[in-house]
Motif scaffolding. Structure first.
Motif, PDB file in Angstrom:
ATOM      1  N   ALA A 266       0.823  -1.202   0.000  1.00 55.23           N
ATOM      2  CA  ALA A 266       0.000   0.000   0.000  1.00 55.23           C
ATOM      3  C   ALA A 266       0.861   1.258   0.000  1.00 55.23           C
ATOM      4  N   ALA A 267       1.945   1.243   0.783  1.00 55.89           N
ATOM      5  CA  ALA A 267       2.826   2.417   0.855  1.00 55.89           C
ATOM      6  C   ALA A 267       3.499   2.677  -0.488  1.00 55.89           C
ATOM      7  N   LYS A 268       3.972   1.619  -1.132  1.00 53.38           N
ATOM      8  CA  LYS A 268       4.628   1.792  -2.429  1.00 53.38           C
ATOM      9  C   LYS A 268       3.629   2.217  -3.505  1.00 53.38           C
ATOM     10  N   LEU A 269       2.422   1.661  -3.450  1.00 51.98           N
ATOM     11  CA  LEU A 269       1.402   2.046  -4.422  1.00 51.98           C
ATOM     12  C   LEU A 269       1.010   3.506  -4.228  1.00 51.98           C
ATOM     13  N   HIS A 270       0.904   3.931  -2.983  1.00 51.86           N
ATOM     14  CA  HIS A 270       0.587   5.332  -2.700  1.00 51.86           C
ATOM     15  C   HIS A 270       1.707   6.245  -3.208  1.00 51.86           C
ATOM     16  N   GLU A 271       2.925   5.841  -2.957  1.00 51.09           N
ATOM     17  CA  GLU A 271       4.073   6.633  -3.416  1.00 51.09           C
ATOM     18  C   GLU A 271       4.069   6.770  -4.928  1.00 51.09           C
ATOM     19  N   ARG A 272       3.722   5.687  -5.614  1.00 54.34           N
ATOM     20  CA  ARG A 272       3.788   5.684  -7.085  1.00 54.34           C
ATOM     21  C   ARG A 272       2.618   6.421  -7.725  1.00 54.34           C
ATOM     22  N   THR A 273       1.477   6.461  -7.039  1.00 50.86           N
ATOM     23  CA  THR A 273       0.270   7.040  -7.631  1.00 50.86           C
ATOM     24  C   THR A 273      -0.155   8.352  -6.993  1.00 50.86           C
ATOM     25  N   ALA A 274       0.556   8.763  -5.945  1.00 53.86           N
ATOM     26  CA  ALA A 274       0.214   9.980  -5.196  1.00 53.86           C
ATOM     27  C   ALA A 274      -1.163   9.892  -4.564  1.00 53.86           C
ATOM     28  N   GLY A 275      -1.721   8.694  -4.467  1.00 51.17           N
ATOM     29  CA  GLY A 275      -3.022   8.524  -3.822  1.00 51.17           C
ATOM     30  C   GLY A 275      -4.192   8.976  -4.667  1.00 51.17           C
ATOM     31  N   ILE A 276      -3.998   9.135  -5.972  1.00 52.35           N
ATOM     32  CA  ILE A 276      -5.092   9.540  -6.864  1.00 52.35           C
ATOM     33  C   ILE A 276      -5.883   8.284  -7.239  1.00 52.35           C
ATOM     34  N   PRO A 277      -7.161   8.214  -6.896  1.00 51.74           N
ATOM     35  CA  PRO A 277      -7.911   6.963  -7.068  1.00 51.74           C
ATOM     36  C   PRO A 277      -7.850   6.387  -8.478  1.00 51.74           C
ATOM     37  N   PHE A 278      -8.019   7.220  -9.510  1.00 53.61           N
ATOM     38  CA  PHE A 278      -7.991   6.694 -10.871  1.00 53.61           C
ATOM     39  C   PHE A 278      -6.646   6.068 -11.193  1.00 53.61           C
ATOM     40  N   VAL A 279      -5.569   6.711 -10.759  1.00 52.49           N
ATOM     41  CA  VAL A 279      -4.241   6.183 -11.054  1.00 52.49           C
ATOM     42  C   VAL A 279      -4.018   4.882 -10.289  1.00 52.49           C
ATOM     43  N   VAL A 280      -4.537   4.805  -9.059  1.00 55.75           N
ATOM     44  CA  VAL A 280      -4.469   3.558  -8.295  1.00 55.75           C
ATOM     45  C   VAL A 280      -5.182   2.440  -9.045  1.00 55.75           C
ATOM     46  N   GLU A 281      -6.399   2.723  -9.504  1.00 56.78           N
ATOM     47  CA  GLU A 281      -7.188   1.709 -10.209  1.00 56.78           C
ATOM     48  C   GLU A 281      -6.488   1.246 -11.482  1.00 56.78           C
ATOM     49  N   GLU A 282      -5.965   2.194 -12.235  1.00 56.83           N
ATOM     50  CA  GLU A 282      -5.303   1.840 -13.488  1.00 56.83           C
ATOM     51  C   GLU A 282      -4.022   1.044 -13.244  1.00 56.83           C
ATOM     52  N   THR A 283      -3.308   1.395 -12.188  1.00 59.36           N
ATOM     53  CA  THR A 283      -2.076   0.671 -11.864  1.00 59.36           C
ATOM     54  C   THR A 283      -2.392  -0.767 -11.471  1.00 59.36           C
ATOM     55  N   LEU A 284      -3.415  -0.960 -10.659  1.00 61.77           N
ATOM     56  CA  LEU A 284      -3.805  -2.320 -10.269  1.00 61.77           C
ATOM     57  C   LEU A 284      -4.237  -3.122 -11.488  1.00 61.77           C
ATOM     58  N   ARG A 285      -4.918  -2.464 -12.396  1.00 58.51           N
ATOM     59  CA  ARG A 285      -5.378  -3.163 -13.602  1.00 58.51           C
ATOM     60  C   ARG A 285      -4.199  -3.594 -14.466  1.00 58.51           C
ATOM     61  N   ALA A 286      -3.108  -2.828 -14.400  1.00 63.16           N
ATOM     62  CA  ALA A 286      -1.949  -3.139 -15.238  1.00 63.16           C
ATOM     63  C   ALA A 286      -1.026  -4.184 -14.628  1.00 63.16           C
ATOM     64  N   LEU A 287      -1.198  -4.488 -13.332  1.00 64.75           N
ATOM     65  CA  LEU A 287      -0.355  -5.503 -12.699  1.00 64.75           C
ATOM     66  C   LEU A 287      -0.649  -6.881 -13.288  1.00 64.75           C
ATOM     67  N   ARG A 288       0.390  -7.669 -13.485  1.00 62.11           N
ATOM     68  CA  ARG A 288       0.203  -9.007 -14.062  1.00 62.11           C
ATOM     69  C   ARG A 288      -0.534  -9.936 -13.096  1.00 62.11           C
ATOM     70  N   ASN A 289      -0.181  -9.871 -11.826  1.00 65.08           N
ATOM     71  CA  ASN A 289      -0.809 -10.742 -10.841  1.00 65.08           C
ATOM     72  C   ASN A 289      -1.129  -9.917  -9.597  1.00 65.08           C
ATOM     73  N   PRO A 290      -2.153  -9.059  -9.681  1.00 62.56           N
ATOM     74  CA  PRO A 290      -2.414  -8.139  -8.566  1.00 62.56           C
ATOM     75  C   PRO A 290      -2.751  -8.854  -7.274  1.00 62.56           C
ATOM     76  N   ALA A 291      -3.482  -9.969  -7.354  1.00 68.43           N
ATOM     77  CA  ALA A 291      -3.878 -10.668  -6.129  1.00 68.43           C
ATOM     78  C   ALA A 291      -2.665 -11.174  -5.359  1.00 68.43           C
ATOM     79  N   GLY A 292      -1.607 -11.592  -6.084  1.00 74.00           N
ATOM     80  CA  GLY A 292      -0.394 -12.041  -5.415  1.00 74.00           C
ATOM     81  C   GLY A 292       0.478 -10.888  -4.965  1.00 74.00           C
ATOM     82  N   ALA A 293       0.467  -9.805  -5.744  1.00 75.43           N
ATOM     83  CA  ALA A 293       1.354  -8.678  -5.450  1.00 75.43           C
ATOM     84  C   ALA A 293       0.994  -7.970  -4.150  1.00 75.43           C
ATOM     85  N   VAL A 294      -0.296  -7.946  -3.804  1.00 71.92           N
ATOM     86  CA  VAL A 294      -0.718  -7.132  -2.659  1.00 71.92           C
ATOM     87  C   VAL A 294      -0.224  -7.667  -1.326  1.00 71.92           C
ATOM     88  N   HIS A 295       0.321  -8.885  -1.318  1.00 72.03           N
ATOM     89  CA  HIS A 295       0.859  -9.431  -0.072  1.00 72.03           C
ATOM     90  C   HIS A 295       2.381  -9.319  -0.025  1.00 72.03           C
TER      91      HIS A 295
END
Length: 969
Positions: free
Chosen positions: A246-275
């Motif tokens: 969460a901290a790295k995702l916030h750092e990368r997206t500045a906490g902008i919801p749309f950018v968060v959503e788009e970044t998660l969508r672009a991850l190859r394996n988001p369900a595994g990455a979040v842990h």
């Protein structure tokens, strides 16, 4: 009006169906509440402001999905391109008013007819158009009046205009007209992003609503790290998301919801990455390509800039960190006279932002990546080369940046030189994470010469065991052991460091032991390093290896410590030896106060002294020297933080949590343990101890499922790969949990596991928690002989040892045996001894549970005294937060005719929750049924039903499903 939102989803390659937006609104509860309050209070004007992607449209959708009663919703959109369409957004919205307008019978004046040519879709419901006047201003004013009149005829109306920043002048003017003097039935909501509003004024001129109109400005800022974490969990339908991710995702997206959503969508394996842990999370997120929509938006903004401004933005993208204008200009090769103008264009074009005073960069990492990707290879290399030349003149030199630019510029020798220097500096200042990451990158280079491989591999091992990143360095060292470039002379040292790292990983204990034994043999000609390996092999808490096999290693460590002249090595060995000896109850440790009196001077010596104090605090916590443990922990934790030893800090913080549990400092303890578990979930020794405390707290509250979930993570079911004292205590807590539910067979299985571990280990210091739990369980099962045998073993094991906690527990066990035999006077004597010993430690919870057993023995003959003890215990348990224990004592007290009101007496609580209602609310929010709550609190289901009804009424919710644990305080 009610709508059902259906979250969008997409299917990515190699992944399951992934939502592109959250099914629940995150981080905007207050803002949505403001809209829901303001909109019905007609006339109302609401302005929703936020940058691109902040979630303005989502907030409006959430408003529209609520029950707005008879209010008609009219929606118009402003568009960035297209032919001029005066009043377009408002006219678009009115097209949706046909059904309402058809029901209007009379009342529309002739002026309303001016809308007929503009809105042929609803012209049949309007008066005929009046003849033209010929004066454009008057004609425009007639349109404004007509729009106001028509809107005023429709009954309650909500007019929504999206993206006001793209509005034509006519739409701005008519909206300002309507918002200045709206009809009484009208609410207006407009959304816009200020950075794209011409002149920064949304309505084209200053607007201040007159009195009598409800007016609200709702500003949507970025999400916090916790909100990004919640958003990620909601989008991916995950129960948990690691704090690091969460901290790295916030750092990368500045906490902008749309950018968060788009970044998660672009991850190859988001369900595994979040842990993932911090290092892995950064690697995964850095590899994410810039989402197409974001890339296109940035390309559009760049295209609107002058050439010099574009070059400045590209220089900023290459530098990668906020920089002053002069440095940007130097890298971009722009003359001093043109830097200011170029920077102004880049700022007003919302490509660059003033991140800090006088330092300029990008809103978030993906925006920076989008600009960086516009550069071709030769241009990138040239800009990186200029960055090296510019940064090399800065003092102190930014070595990490210089290494990065050298690698990207293809200057391998410079990359190695700067990279190693950066790692050395990071190690000096205690930044083990940066040093580890840099050394790993250098060692992964296939062209690295053998002589450099040896040197850097040793540095990696030395610094990695100080830090928190364990898995990646372990894998790197394992790969190096199979690398022909690594010389034979350093293999033993590399193997030693790999063994030290393996201990800290789940499932790595047995492998670590084998690796360390091999390393010690390989290091026969390097006794100081061999002694470090022996010191670890002499720590008795590793896995299921019996104490007899630890002693030779511990004695070897002691002999070398006594002969070495190296102060840092001596402190390093002492840090392991003292803790190991005290864990066995060696009386000489606490008898000698001067063990750690040696003065320290170097950073290495300070780190080893800090580690020695923290290790000693851990052993004192296990054996019962709680006050001394607190002193050692305070000094050790402070020193470890100051000298840069994050792994020592992590273990010390876990020890502090366990110490607080034992000494009854429970206020806020669960929340603190949860935070630490999020932070250190990949460090098994730390995580397992935190889970032990969280599980024990849950047991005291009667939350059985939560307790079992945590306690299974203590190593209780996998002792070979556990930290033995934690695993044994985990078995004890599991036995109490199952015994409290009257599941005696399962409790016996838990107790048998714990007893088997301690018998195999032979360290009876760790009997303090398993002893009472196992004896109580065996007696409940009718296994009296097993209980007597175990108590005899404990007595023999603690004889002559310095183990105050275990001795108190032994008295408790003897009280249980006497009580089971019916010898209540003897039982009372043993219980009082145990209570006094626990209180002296201090261990108030254990003292209270033992005192409760004493009261049970007194009940038949000294009922008043027993009731007095129970009454006091209710207060003790309530103060601690031991809900289940307090309820049990109240229940017993009621059974003998005594009374004890809930906490703080029986005063009236009005709309506040009473203490008992708070307990019921917490259990309801955790998903417990009325029957389960009744069992936990020793109440009747009917009483619980009444409490539950009052809880729902006071909290203003219609069902228990709406209760959220975090809302209960």
């Amino acid at each position: 009006m009610t709508r059902t939102a259906r979250p969008n989803a997409v299917r990515t390659a190699g992944a399951s169906l992934v939502r592109t937006s959250s099914p629940v609104l995150v981080g905007r509860v207050d803002q949505l509440g403001a809209l829901r309050t303001a909109v019905p209070a007609q006339p109302a004007v609401v302005m929703v402001e936020g940058e691109s992607g902040a979630g303005k449209s989502r907030l409006v959708r959430e408003l529209l999905d609520t029950d707005l009663g008879p209010m008609a919703v009219l929606i118009g959109h402003c568009h960035p391109v297209g032919e001029p369409f005066p009043y377009g957004a408002v006219l678009e919205a009115l097209r949706g008013a046909e059904s309402r307008l058809a029901r209007v019978r009379g009342g529309l004046s002739a002026v309303a007819g001016v809308l007929a040519p503009l809105l042929p879709e609803i012209a049949e419901h309007l008066p005929p158009p009046p003849p033209p006047i010929g004066d454009p201003r008057t004609e425009r004013h007639r349109v404004f009046r007509a729009l106001r009149e028509v809107l005023g005829s429709l009954g309650p109306v909500l007019l929504v205009v999206e993206d006001l920043h793209w509005a034509d002048d006519g739409s701005r003017q008519v909206l300002r007209f309507l918002m200045t003097d709206p009809p009484a039935n009208l609410s207006i909501v407009v959304t816009y992003r200020r950075e794209d509003v011409p002149g920064g004024i949304p309505l084209g001129a200053a607007f201040r609503p007159p009195g009598g109109i409800t007016s609200v400005l709702v500003e949507l800022g970025p999400l916090t790290v916790d909100e990004v974490r919640a958003l990620t969990a909601a989008i991916l339908d995950e129960d948990s998301v690691s704090a690091e991710f969460a901290a790295k995702l916030h750092e990368r997206t500045a906490g902008i919801p749309f950018v968060v959503e788009e970044t998660l969508r672009a991850l190859r394996n988001p369900a595994g990455a979040v842990h993932a842990d911090g290092a892995t999370a950064r690697r995964l997120l850095d590899a994410v390509e810039v989402p197409v929509l974001l890339r296109d938006a940035m390309a559009e903004r760049l295209a609107a800039l002058p050439v010099t401004a574009t070059r400045l933005a590209q220089a900023a993208a290459v530098l990668g960190v906020p920089a002053p204008a002069e440095l940007l200009g130097e890298v971009a090769a722009i003359g001093e006279q043109r830097i200011r103008a170029a920077l102004t264009h880049a700022l007003t074009g919302h490509v660059l932002h003033e991140v800090d005073p006088g330092r300029y960069g990008f809103r978030h990492a993906l925006a920076r990546q989008a600009v960086y990707d516009t550069l071709g290879g030769p241009d990138r290399q040239q800009l990186h080369t200029r960055a090296i030349e510019a940064l090399d003149q800065v003092e102190p030199r930014p070595l990490v940046q210089l290494a990065e630019h050298s690698e990207r510029a293809g200057r391998t020798a410079a990359w190695l030189r700067y990279g190693e220097a950066a790692a050395d500096r990071a190690t000096e200042v205690g930044d083990a994470g940066t040093a580890t990451a840099m050394l790993r990158r250098l060692l992964l280079a296939p062209s690295l010469p053998a002589v450099d491989v040896d040197r850097l591999a040793i540095k990696l091992g030395q610094v990695a065991h100080l830090g928190l990143d364990q898995r990646d360095p372990t894998e790197t060292l394992e790969r190096l052991l199979g690398d022909r470039r690594l010389s034979t002379s350093v293999r033993g040292e590399v193997r030693l460091y790999r063994g030290l790292l393996l201990i800290r990983q789940a499932g790595g204990v047995e492998q670590a032991r084998g690796e360390l034994e091999t390393a010690v043999a390989d290091l026969a000609r390097r006794p100081e390093l061999a002694a470090k390996g022996a010191a670890v092999l002499g720590q008795p808490f590793m896995g299921m290896t019996p104490l007899a096999e630890f002693w030779p290693w511990l004695e070897r460590t002691s002999r070398y410590r006594e002969t070495t002249v190296d102060s840092e090595v001596r402190l390093s060995l002492l840090a392991n030896e003292l803790g190991s000896r005290l864990h066995t109850g060696d009386p000489s440790v606490m008898a000698n106060p001067d063990w750690l009196a040696e003065p320290v001077y170097t950073p290495g010596q300070r780190r080893q002294l800090a580690r020695a104090r923290c290790n000693l605090a851990d052993a004192c916590t296990s054996t019962g020297h709680f006050r001394f443990a607190g002193e050692m922990l305070r000094d050790g934790l402070r020193a470890a933080s100051e000298c840069g030893a994050p792994f020592v800090v992590s273990t010390a913080r876990a020890t502090g949590v366990r110490l607080d549990w034992l000494t009854g400092e429970w206020d806020g303890l669960a929340e603190r343990a949860h935070r630490l578990l999020d932070e250190y979930q990949d460090l098994f020794p730390v995580a397992s101890e935190l889970c032990l405390v969280l599980g024990s707290l849950a047991t005291a509250r009667g939350e059985w499922a939560e307790a079992t979930s945590y306690l299974t993570e203590t190593g209780a079911f996998n002792p070979e790969e556990s930290i033995a004292p934690v695993a044994i205590a985990g078995c004890a807590a599991l036995a109490w949990t199952t015994l409290s539910q009257d599941d005696v067979p399962r409790a016996c299985a838990d107790a048998d596991r714990g007893a088997a571990i301690i018998r195999a280990k032979g360290v009876w210091a760790w009997s303090a928690e398993i002893g009472p739990a196992a004896v109580a369980t065996y007696l409940a099962a009718g296994r009296t002989k097993d209980a007597e045998r175990f108590v005899a073993e404990i007595a023999e094991g603690v004889e002559g040892r310095d183990l105050p906690m275990a001795v108190a527990a032994l008295a408790h066990c003897r009280g249980r045996l006497a009580e089971a035999r019916g010898d209540l006077p003897s039982a009372v004597v043993h219980y009082r001894e145990a209570t006094d010993r626990y209180a002296a430690l201090p261990a108030p919870y254990y003292a209270a549970t033992t005192a409760e057993r004493e009261s049970m023995c007194l009940l038949p003959t000294e009922t008043d005294k027993a009731a007095e003890i129970l009454s006091t215990l209710v207060d003790t348990f309530d103060t601690l937060g031991a809900t289940r224990d307090a309820a049990r004592c109240r229940h017993t007290l009621r059974g003998v005719g005594g009374t004890k009101p809930s906490r703080r007496g029986r005063r009236g609580y009005g709309n506040e929750l009473s203490p008992r209602e708070q307990e019921v609310a917490r259990l309801l929010a955790a998903g417990h049924t009325n029957r389960e709550i009744a069992d936990v609190l020793f109440l009747s289901p009917r009483t619980v039903e009444q409490h539950a009804a009052r809880v729902l009424r006071k909290l203003g919710v219609s069902s228990r499903a709406e209760l959220q644990p975090e809302s209960l305080g």
